[in-house]
Design a protein around this motif. Structure first.
Motif, mmCIF file in Angstrom:
data_model
loop_
_atom_site.group_PDB
_atom_site.id
_atom_site.type_symbol
_atom_site.label_atom_id
_atom_site.label_comp_id
_atom_site.label_asym_id
_atom_site.label_seq_id
_atom_site.Cartn_x
_atom_site.Cartn_y
_atom_site.Cartn_z
ATOM 1 N N UNK A 107 0.730 -1.319 -0.156
ATOM 2 C CA UNK A 107 0.095 0.095 -0.018
ATOM 3 C C UNK A 107 0.773 1.279 -0.191
ATOM 4 N N UNK A 108 0.649 2.398 -0.917
ATOM 5 C CA UNK A 108 1.586 3.462 -1.112
ATOM 6 C C UNK A 108 0.316 4.599 -0.888
ATOM 7 N N UNK A 109 0.829 5.880 -0.438
ATOM 8 C CA UNK A 109 0.028 7.093 -0.525
ATOM 9 C C UNK A 109 1.081 8.016 -1.177
ATOM 10 N N UNK A 110 0.552 8.908 -1.966
ATOM 11 C CA UNK A 110 1.209 9.911 -2.778
ATOM 12 C C UNK A 110 1.680 9.348 -4.022
ATOM 13 N N UNK A 111 1.349 8.024 -4.501
ATOM 14 C CA UNK A 111 1.695 7.518 -5.854
ATOM 15 C C UNK A 111 0.654 7.472 -6.703
ATOM 16 N N UNK A 112 0.759 8.109 -7.854
ATOM 17 C CA UNK A 112 -0.403 8.572 -8.721
ATOM 18 C C UNK A 112 -0.189 7.822 -10.392
ATOM 19 N N UNK A 113 -0.412 6.612 -10.467
ATOM 20 C CA UNK A 113 -0.027 6.114 -11.867
ATOM 21 C C UNK A 113 -1.029 6.837 -13.002
ATOM 22 N N UNK A 114 -0.943 6.632 -14.304
ATOM 23 C CA UNK A 114 -1.725 7.027 -15.243
ATOM 24 C C UNK A 114 -3.214 6.659 -14.890
ATOM 25 N N UNK A 115 -4.151 7.744 -15.164
ATOM 26 C CA UNK A 115 -5.738 7.380 -15.108
ATOM 27 C C UNK A 115 -6.246 6.163 -15.937
ATOM 28 N N UNK A 116 -7.151 5.264 -15.407
ATOM 29 C CA UNK A 116 -7.707 4.419 -16.454
ATOM 30 C C UNK A 116 -8.968 5.305 -17.207
ATOM 31 N N UNK A 117 -8.992 4.533 -18.152
ATOM 32 C CA UNK A 117 -10.293 5.022 -18.830
ATOM 33 C C UNK A 117 -11.492 5.370 -17.906
ATOM 34 N N UNK A 118 -11.912 4.591 -17.082
ATOM 35 C CA UNK A 118 -13.223 4.798 -16.316
ATOM 36 C C UNK A 118 -12.805 6.367 -15.366
ATOM 37 N N UNK A 119 -11.528 6.201 -15.228
ATOM 38 C CA UNK A 119 -11.375 7.544 -14.344
ATOM 39 C C UNK A 119 -11.431 8.838 -15.159
ATOM 40 N N UNK A 120 -10.965 8.599 -16.422
ATOM 41 C CA UNK A 120 -10.976 9.780 -17.359
ATOM 42 C C UNK A 120 -12.541 10.232 -17.760
ATOM 43 N N UNK A 121 -13.378 9.153 -17.860
ATOM 44 C CA UNK A 121 -14.726 9.383 -17.900
ATOM 45 C C UNK A 121 -15.342 10.040 -16.901
ATOM 46 N N UNK A 122 -15.020 9.670 -15.755
ATOM 47 C CA UNK A 122 -15.685 10.042 -14.563
ATOM 48 C C UNK A 122 -15.063 11.834 -14.316
ATOM 49 N N UNK A 123 -13.783 12.025 -14.648
ATOM 50 C CA UNK A 123 -13.222 13.398 -14.427
ATOM 51 C C UNK A 123 -14.097 14.305 -15.619
ATOM 52 N N UNK A 124 -14.156 13.655 -16.659
ATOM 53 C CA UNK A 124 -15.142 14.580 -17.740
ATOM 54 C C UNK A 124 -16.703 14.922 -17.125
ATOM 55 N N UNK A 125 -17.234 13.864 -16.617
ATOM 56 C CA UNK A 125 -18.455 13.912 -16.010
ATOM 57 C C UNK A 125 -18.757 15.138 -14.842
ATOM 58 N N UNK A 126 -17.586 14.934 -14.023
ATOM 59 C CA UNK A 126 -17.244 15.980 -13.154
ATOM 60 C C UNK A 126 -17.311 17.469 -13.578
ATOM 61 N N UNK A 127 -16.546 17.595 -14.469
ATOM 62 C CA UNK A 127 -16.202 18.880 -15.224
ATOM 63 C C UNK A 127 -17.516 19.324 -16.034
ATOM 64 N N UNK A 128 -18.093 18.368 -16.829
ATOM 65 C CA UNK A 128 -19.287 18.893 -17.370
ATOM 66 C C UNK A 128 -20.491 19.409 -16.429
ATOM 67 N N UNK A 129 -20.590 18.770 -15.163
ATOM 68 C CA UNK A 129 -21.598 18.868 -14.374
ATOM 69 C C UNK A 129 -21.276 20.239 -13.489
ATOM 70 N N UNK A 130 -20.064 20.718 -13.341
ATOM 71 C CA UNK A 130 -19.497 21.837 -12.501
ATOM 72 C C UNK A 130 -19.879 23.093 -13.351
ATOM 73 N N UNK A 131 -19.957 24.302 -12.577
ATOM 74 C CA UNK A 131 -20.324 25.650 -12.978
ATOM 75 C C UNK A 131 -18.979 25.789 -14.107
ATOM 76 N N UNK A 132 -17.957 25.430 -13.551
ATOM 77 C CA UNK A 132 -16.681 26.022 -14.436
ATOM 78 C C UNK A 132 -16.513 25.044 -15.555
ATOM 79 N N UNK A 133 -17.407 24.058 -15.779
ATOM 80 C CA UNK A 133 -17.454 23.306 -17.392
ATOM 81 C C UNK A 133 -18.191 24.191 -18.171
ATOM 82 N N UNK A 134 -18.775 25.327 -17.942
ATOM 83 C CA UNK A 134 -19.589 26.030 -18.875
ATOM 84 C C UNK A 134 -18.917 26.562 -20.155
ATOM 85 N N UNK A 135 -17.563 26.988 -19.996
ATOM 86 C CA UNK A 135 -16.842 27.220 -21.243
ATOM 87 C C UNK A 135 -16.571 26.071 -22.292
ATOM 88 N N UNK A 136 -16.380 24.780 -21.441
ATOM 89 C CA UNK A 136 -16.202 23.690 -22.427
ATOM 90 C C UNK A 136 -17.428 23.225 -23.123
#
Length: 268
Positions: A165-194
């Motif tokens: 178990x490790x903390x502070x270690x961040x490997x590349x995102x999985x496909x599911x994480x990319x999709x969730x990051x986009x979902x969070x951005x689209x739903x946020x007020x800061x995603x208005x420009x996108x």
């Protein structure tokens, strides 16, 4: 490209090079105009396969189920790459009931986020042994406490031999994480420009990550940088490089998505 595009936060881009900063290094990424974008995620066979999720619990999290480990199926030999059957089997063997019940995936459901599966190196005294057991390293991420967990499974015995178990270690995102990051951005007020830029490019509303091609980069806070992103590195944070399908890139460099906190952060 229409002139009105440039008034939005997420400026549409075609055929330009953009630079992104992680910790101390500057990494240049060239965006190839309207050509198809490579979609990055976990390694072959090791991408996230989220636990089945049904309904929503009283605490707002999504419950899930753990499936029984399947039959062994097709097996490789020696240092052969893991077969699809081996990958499926080892992913299930690595996630015990205890780990499943005490961890959380990127969407807030039970069970860790599965990132990667790789054939493990043989032990030092097994290097020249043609009958040495095959092992696999299964890497998952627990969003409950931001822990990267690697479990080494012996494919011959089906037993988990090691857990790290490790903390502070961040490997590349999985496909599911990319999709969730986009979902969070689209739903946020800061995603208005996108969303505005997507509409300028397509004439349609942007409502789902499925409408975009996504690339990403793990983001880590630089020493002395913005306080808004100070926890990135401890938290799982990313910058997204979204692209209209069969169209131009959209510049979202000002935004960092903190998947651990499920927040969109804006760089100064």
């Amino acid at each position: 490209m229409r002139e009105t595009v440039h008034r939005h936060l997420g400026k549409l881009m075609a055929g330009v090079a953009i630079a992104t900063v992680g910790t101390a290094a500057m990494v240049a990424i060239t965006l190839p105009g309207t050509a198809g974008a490579n979609e990055t995620g976990g390694s072959k066979g090791g991408g996230t396969r989220a636990a089945q999720q049904t309904g929503q619990g009283a605490d707002g999290t999504l419950p899930g189920v753990v499936e029984q480990a399947p039959a062994e199926g097709k097996k490789g030999k020696g240092l052969d790459p893991l077969t699809d059957d081996e990958i499926t089997r080892v992913e299930k063997l690595a996630v015990s009931r205890q780990l499943f019940d005490t961890s959380q995936n990127v969407r807030g459901g039970r069970g860790p986020e599965r990132l990667d599966v790789q054939l493990a190196e043989p032990e030092a005294d097994e290097v020249d042994d043609p009958n040495a057991p095959r092992r696999a390293d299964v890497t998952v991420y627990d969003y409950r406490d931001d822990t990267l967990v690697t479990r080494t499974v012996n494919l011959d015995t089906g037993k988990v031999e090691r857990t790290a178990a490790q903390h502070g270690v961040q490997p590349p995102l999985s496909r599911a994480e990319q999709i969730e990051a986009a979902r969070v951005l689209i739903a946020d007020a800061l995603g208005a420009g996108l969303k505005a830029d997507y509409k300028d490019a397509t004439g349609k509303e942007l409502t789902s990550p499925d409408q975009l091609q996504l690339s990403s980069m793990v983001y880590r806070a630089a020493p002395g940088g913005s306080a808004a992103v100070a926890r990135c590195g401890e938290h799982r944070c990313t910058r997204l490089f979204p692209k209209v399908r069969n169209g131009p890139w959209i510049d979202a460099r000002k935004f960092v998505i903190d998947l651990s906190a499920r927040k969109v952060l804006q760089l100064g």
